[in-house]
Write an enzyme that holds these catalytic residues in place. Structure first.
Site, mmCIF file in Angstrom:
data_model
loop_
_atom_site.group_PDB
_atom_site.id
_atom_site.type_symbol
_atom_site.label_atom_id
_atom_site.label_comp_id
_atom_site.label_asym_id
_atom_site.label_seq_id
_atom_site.Cartn_x
_atom_site.Cartn_y
_atom_site.Cartn_z
ATOM 1 N N ARG B 119 0.868 -1.197 0.000
ATOM 2 C CA ARG B 119 0.000 0.000 0.000
ATOM 3 C C ARG B 119 0.891 1.229 0.000
ATOM 4 O O ARG B 119 1.763 1.364 0.850
ATOM 5 C CB ARG B 119 -0.933 0.032 1.211
ATOM 6 C CG ARG B 119 -2.134 0.990 1.012
ATOM 7 C CD ARG B 119 -2.946 1.173 2.292
ATOM 8 N NE ARG B 119 -2.178 1.865 3.298
ATOM 9 C CZ ARG B 119 -2.164 1.549 4.595
ATOM 10 N NH1 ARG B 119 -2.902 0.572 5.056
ATOM 11 N NH2 ARG B 119 -1.419 2.236 5.431
ATOM 12 N N GLU B 135 4.614 7.202 2.534
ATOM 13 C CA GLU B 135 5.440 5.998 2.685
ATOM 14 C C GLU B 135 4.903 4.885 1.803
ATOM 15 O O GLU B 135 3.759 4.919 1.343
ATOM 16 C CB GLU B 135 5.501 5.533 4.142
ATOM 17 C CG GLU B 135 4.170 5.161 4.728
ATOM 18 C CD GLU B 135 4.272 4.799 6.214
ATOM 19 O OE1 GLU B 135 5.393 4.721 6.743
ATOM 20 O OE2 GLU B 135 3.204 4.612 6.831
ATOM 21 N N ASN B 137 4.300 0.881 1.977
ATOM 22 C CA ASN B 137 4.214 -0.195 2.967
ATOM 23 C C ASN B 137 4.311 -1.558 2.298
ATOM 24 O O ASN B 137 3.551 -1.858 1.383
ATOM 25 C CB ASN B 137 2.886 -0.103 3.715
ATOM 26 C CG ASN B 137 2.696 1.249 4.369
ATOM 27 O OD1 ASN B 137 3.258 1.523 5.406
ATOM 28 N ND2 ASN B 137 1.913 2.116 3.729
ATOM 29 N N SER B 142 -3.009 -2.837 6.050
ATOM 30 C CA SER B 142 -4.341 -3.100 6.599
ATOM 31 C C SER B 142 -5.390 -2.172 5.994
ATOM 32 O O SER B 142 -5.104 -1.327 5.167
ATOM 33 C CB SER B 142 -4.309 -2.966 8.113
ATOM 34 O OG SER B 142 -3.828 -1.698 8.470
ATOM 35 N N LYS B 309 12.352 3.141 5.388
ATOM 36 C CA LYS B 309 12.331 4.580 5.072
ATOM 37 C C LYS B 309 13.590 4.987 4.319
ATOM 38 O O LYS B 309 13.576 5.857 3.455
ATOM 39 C CB LYS B 309 12.253 5.397 6.365
ATOM 40 C CG LYS B 309 11.029 5.154 7.208
ATOM 41 C CD LYS B 309 9.835 5.877 6.664
ATOM 42 C CE LYS B 309 8.651 5.720 7.607
ATOM 43 N NZ LYS B 309 8.283 4.314 7.831
ATOM 44 N N LYS B 367 11.875 11.009 10.528
ATOM 45 C CA LYS B 367 11.326 9.660 10.661
ATOM 46 C C LYS B 367 12.416 8.638 10.949
ATOM 47 O O LYS B 367 13.425 8.597 10.249
ATOM 48 C CB LYS B 367 10.600 9.251 9.377
ATOM 49 C CG LYS B 367 9.369 10.084 9.079
ATOM 50 C CD LYS B 367 8.597 9.512 7.901
ATOM 51 C CE LYS B 367 7.264 10.235 7.720
ATOM 52 N NZ LYS B 367 6.465 9.624 6.640
ATOM 53 N N GLU B 371 8.902 1.058 11.804
ATOM 54 C CA GLU B 371 7.547 1.162 11.230
ATOM 55 C C GLU B 371 6.514 1.613 12.273
ATOM 56 O O GLU B 371 6.753 1.496 13.472
ATOM 57 C CB GLU B 371 7.087 -0.216 10.739
ATOM 58 C CG GLU B 371 7.629 -0.646 9.390
ATOM 59 C CD GLU B 371 7.056 0.171 8.247
ATOM 60 O OE1 GLU B 371 5.868 0.497 8.286
ATOM 61 O OE2 GLU B 371 7.827 0.499 7.325
ATOM 62 N N GLY B 372 5.380 2.055 11.793
ATOM 63 C CA GLY B 372 4.244 2.289 12.672
ATOM 64 C C GLY B 372 4.203 3.706 13.209
ATOM 65 O O GLY B 372 5.221 4.382 13.293
ATOM 66 N N ARG B 453 -7.986 7.431 4.799
ATOM 67 C CA ARG B 453 -8.061 7.577 6.251
ATOM 68 C C ARG B 453 -7.989 9.050 6.595
ATOM 69 O O ARG B 453 -7.246 9.799 5.970
ATOM 70 C CB ARG B 453 -6.905 6.840 6.932
ATOM 71 C CG ARG B 453 -7.141 5.347 7.012
ATOM 72 C CD ARG B 453 -5.970 4.648 7.641
ATOM 73 N NE ARG B 453 -4.772 4.891 6.865
ATOM 74 C CZ ARG B 453 -3.555 4.522 7.244
ATOM 75 N NH1 ARG B 453 -3.378 3.915 8.408
ATOM 76 N NH2 ARG B 453 -2.508 4.761 6.482
#
Lengths: 477, 477
Positions: B119, B135, B137, B142, B309, B367, B371-372, B453
C-alpha cells in the site's frame, strides 16, 4: 448427525463463528445497549437436521396458507363476526384492534390492496416426520434477515473446514439450507410498492417501517431495508407508533413523510403486535390514521386479526376450510399439518376439551388469544390455571395438542458461552401475498424462505430476543 | 462540499450509519474486549472530496511502484548492502530481520516466488492537487477490508437519502469511490496459491495468516478470508507467530498444518511488522522457519525490508531509480509523487539536511527506521530531539519535507460521539505483485483498490486502531 471435533478445534470453531457472526450482521443489541455496541445473536454451533420431506412439506403448504388467510380477510363478514366475539375476551388488545378497525370502516378504508408478510411455524413430529403447525403469524414476523445469515454462517464453517478435525467438509453443501428470506421478504415489500403504483416501478414512493423504541433486533429489520435500497432503489423510513402524527401527514388520504414530502406506498409493521406497542390513546389514533390512509398496510388490521389463535382453531374444521379453499388437494395438504385444537366453549367439542384439560393435561398446551411468548400454560399447570379463572373467560383460550419433536444435542453459543443441552427446534416458513379486496383477487403469492429456531428442551418458550432460544439453520437429512 | 442537514436529520443519519456499520463489518474490537462484543470502527460521517486527477494519479503509479519494489528485491545484492548498514541503526528490529534473512540464506531459501501486498500512502498537496508519497508499505498493510465497506456505507447513506433534508441524492453516484480492495487483495492471495501450484487452481493448499494475539482489527482481515473461501474455495488458517512451531511442520521444505496435514501455499503476514510481534527468540526462530519453507511469503524478509524509510529516501534519487525502471515515463510519473527526503549522513546532501533540520525544522518531519505511527518527530521538536542523540545515530533517521494537504470540515463518528474538527486525509493505494527471483520475472502486477483515512488536523499521527484517526471514503471532485 453432528460433527465430533476435538476441544482445540471446537475453540477455533467458536472463535471463527464469533468473527463471522459479528462481520455478517448476526448481531443483536444487548439489554440497555449503546448504539455502537452490539453482541453476537445467540446461534447454534451446528445446523440442525430436519427431514427433507418435512422441510419440503413446509415449503409446499406455504402458498396455500397464504391464500387461506388472504381468503379469510377477503371474507370480511365471516371474519369480523368471530373477531367481535373474541374481542370480548381480550379487551385490551384484540378489542382495541377491532375497535380501531370499526372506526376505520366508519371513516372509510380507501386502499383495497392488502399485503401479507406471514410466517407459519411448525415442529416436526418425531414419530412420522410430518410438520405440525404451532401458529400462523400475520404481523411483524421476524428473523427473516438473520435466518439467511445463519444459513451462510453454517455453510461458511463447513466450507472452511471448521467442522472437521482434518479440515474436511462434514456436510454435503446441497444439504445445507441457506434461506432466501432476505431477498424474498424484500421482494414482498417491493411488490407492495409496485402495485401501489398501479403496476409501475416507482422508486420515489417509500416504505414506512413502524418500529419499536429501543428495538434490540434492529439488524434483522435493517437487512431487509438494505436489500430494498440496494436491489430496488426503494427507500425506507423508520418511525415509532408514537411518532406517526409528528412525522407523517395525509393529503387526499395519501400518506406522506413530513420532512421530505415523500409519498408512502407501504406501511410495514415491525411493531404494533402487542399492547405494549401502544403506550397511549394517541398511539391508537396513529394506528387508525395509518389504516385509513391510501398506503398499503403490511398487514392491515383485519389481516393482523386473522392471525388469532381462535381462527387457527376454527380452521382445523375441514368443513370451514372448504368454504375458503375449493381445492380438496390443497385442503388435504393443510390438514396434514394440523394437530387437534379445541375451543373451551359450550359446544360439544368444547365440553370434550374441558374434560381433556382436567383429565389428561399432560398432552396439551393452553393458549390465550394474546400474541407472543410467555403466556402459554403447559401440561399439569392447566387445571389450576383454569380453576383460577371465571368460567366465562375460558372461551378466550384454546387447548392445543402438544407436538413431540426430536430432541437433539446441538450446542448453543451465547456471549462466547457454550450451552450443551438437549434442544428442540421450530421451523418457520415465510410467505408473502398481495390481494385486492375490491376484486377479491390474489395478485402475488410467494414462498419466501425459512427459519429454524432452537431452544433448550427444558424451556417451554422459545423467544430468541428474550434469551431463551437461538437462530439455527437447517441441514436436510 | 459537505451536505448541510438539519439537526434532526443528522441524528437519523448517525443512527443509520451506526446500524449500517454494525451490520456490515465496519467494526473493531475495543480495548480489553470480549470476543462477542465489538464496536463501530471510527468512520467519517461523509465521504471526503479528493480531486479526480489526484486519485487517478495514485491509481496510475501503483503498478509502477509495485514493479519498482519487486525489482529492488530482485536486485538482492544492492538491497542487502543498504539493509546491512541500516541494521546497525535499528538493531532490535531491522537488525533482527536482517540477521534472520542471513540465517535463511545459509540454510537455503527454496521458494523463488515472492508476493508483495503493498500500500502506497499519499497526501494530496493542496496547492497543485498532486499526490505526494508519505510511505510505501510492504508488510501487513491493513484496512483493505474496511475500506470497501466504508465506501459502501457512504454510498448507502447517499442512496437512502440520509445526506439531504429532502431525502434526495447529495452526491452523484459515479463520484463515490467504493474500493474493490476486498476482491483485489483476496485475488492477490489467490494468485499466490495459483502460482505456488505451478499455475493450477488447487483448492487443497491453504493460506496461513500470521496474526497478532488479541488483534482488535480482526474483521478487516477476516473480510479477505471470507472472500477467499466464498469466491475461490481456498481455506485460510490463523496462527500467531509463537504458535508456528506447535501448529505447523515441514517435510522436504514443504510447510504443512499439523492438525490436518494440509499443505500451505502462502504465508500472509498480518503480524511481524514490529518488534512487539516477536516476544521471544522462539518467535524469531519461527519467522526463520517460515522463511526457509517452500511456502510463498507475503512478504518474504527482503520484501519486508525493502519498505525501509531509508530505501524510500534513496529512491528519490532519479539516477538510482533508473537502475530499476528503464522507462523514463514511468520514472517521471513516480518522481512527481515524491517530496524531498534527505539522509542525515556525512554526504553533501546529508550536511544540507542537518542544516535544514536545525534552521527550518517547521518544514520537516523526522522519521526513524521503525515502522508504525507514534515514532515520528515533527517540526520544532526536531532540533532538541537530534541534540539528545549521539551524532552517529542520526543516520538512522530520514528528514522528510512536510506535505500540506487540504484541511476540510468532515465529521468523525466514534462510539456515537460526533467530532466536528478540521481533518486531513491520507490516500492509500493497494497493489499486489508476484515475482520470481529465479527468472527475475514479474508474473502478476495489479492495482488493488484504495483507502482513505482521515484524522484531526491537530493530531500528527493517524493510526485508526490507536484511536487517532478513522476510515473514510473518497468522493471525487
Amino acid at each position: 448427525m453432528f460433527p465430533a471435533i476435538s476441544a482445540d478445534k471446537e475453540q477455533e470453531l467458536i472463535e471463527s463463528l464469533n468473527h463471522y457472526c459479528l462481520a455478517n450482521s448476526i448481531i443483536i443489541y444487548p439489554p440497555n445497549f449503546q448504539n455502537y455496541q452490539p453482541v453476537n445473536a445467540p446461534v447454534t454451533l451446528f445446523p440442525t437436521p430436519i427431514s427433507r420431506g418435512a422441510f419440503k412439506q413446509g415449503e409446499e403448504v406455504q402458498t396455500i396458507f397464504n391464500e387461506l388467510y388472504a381468503r379469510i380477510v377477503l371474507e370480511e363478514e365471516w371474519l369480523v363476526k368471530i373477531i367481535e366475539e373474541l374481542a370480548g375476551f381480550d379487551r385490551d388488545f384484540t378489542g382495541k384492534l377491532y375497535e380501531t378497525y370499526l372506526k376505520a370502516k366508519e371513516i372509510g378504508i380507501v386502499q383495497p390492496l392488502g399485503l401479507g408478510i406471514f410466517r407459519s411455524d411448525y415442529m416436526v413430529n418425531k414419530t412420522d416426520n410430518q410438520i405440525k403447525q404451532i401458529e400462523f403469524n400475520t404481523v411483524s414476523v421476524s428473523f427473516g434477515g438473520l435466518s439467511t445469515k445463519v444459513g451462510q454462517l453454517h455453510k461458511f464453517l463447513n466450507d472452511a473446514g471448521y467442522y472437521s478435525n482434518e479440515s474436511k467438509l462434514f456436510y454435503k453443501d446441497e444439504d445445507l439450507v441457506v434461506s432466501d428470506s432476505i431477498v424474498k421478504l424484500a421482494q414482498g415489500l417491493y411488490d407492495g410498492n409496485f402495485y401501489y403504483n398501479k403496476g409501475t416501478d416507482n422508486k420515489k414512493t417509500i416504505i414506512l417501517v413502524i418500529v419499536q423504541e429501543n428495538e434490540r433486533n434492529v439488524f434483522d429489520q435493517r437487512l431487509l431495508e438494505f436489500e430494498l435500497i440496494s436491489k430496488y432503489g426503494i427507500k425506507s423510513k423508520r418511525v415509532t407508533m408514537s411518532d406517526i402524527h409528528t412525522k407523517t401527514f395525509k393529503k387526499d388520504n395519501i400518506l406522506y413523510l413530513k420532512e421530505s414530502n415523500e409519498e408512502i406506498s407501504v406501511v410495514y409493521f415491525r411493531s404494533g403486535y402487542s399492547p405494549n406497542d401502544f403506550k397511549s390513546d394517541k398511539d391508537w389514533e396513529n394506528r387508525l390514521f395509518l389504516e385509513t390512509s391510501y398506503a398499503i398496510k403490511a398487514p392491515n388490521l383485519l389481516t393482523q386479526l386473522s392471525g388469532a389463535k381462535k381462527i387457527q382453531q376454527i380452521l382445523t374444521n375441514e368443513t370451514i376450510l372448504k368454504e375458503f379453499l375449493k381445492d380438496d388437494e390443497k385442503i388435504s395438504k393443510l390438514t396434514k399439518t394440523f394437530v387437534k385444537i379445541y375451543p373451551l366453549d359450550g359446544s360439544e367439542l368444547g365440553k370434550q376439551a374441558i374434560r381433556y384439560a382436567f383429565e389428561q393435561p399432560d398432552k396439551f398446551v393452553l393458549k390465550p388469544q394474546r400474541e407472543g411468548g410467555g403466556n402459554n400454560i403447559y401440561k399439569s399447570d392447566i387445571p389450576n390455571f383454569l380453576n383460577s379463572l371465571p368460567k366465562d373467560e375460558w372461551n378466550g383460550y384454546i387447548l392445543m395438542e402438544l407436538i413431540y419433536p426430536e430432541i437433539v444435542h446441538n450446542k448453543i453459543i451465547r456471549n462466547d458461552q457454550v450451552f450443551n443441552e438437549p434442544i428442540i427446534s421450530e421451523l418457520g416458513i415465510f410467505g408473502t401475498i398481495l390481494f385486492d379486496s375490491s376484486t377479491k383477487q390474489i395478485i402475488t403469492n410467494n414462498l419466501s424462505g425459512s427459519l429454524l429456531r432452537s431452544k433448550f428442551e427444558t424451556s417451554n418458550e422459545g423467544g430468541v430476543a428474550a434469551g431463551f432460544g437461538c437462530v439455527d439453520s437447517v441441514v436436510l437429512c
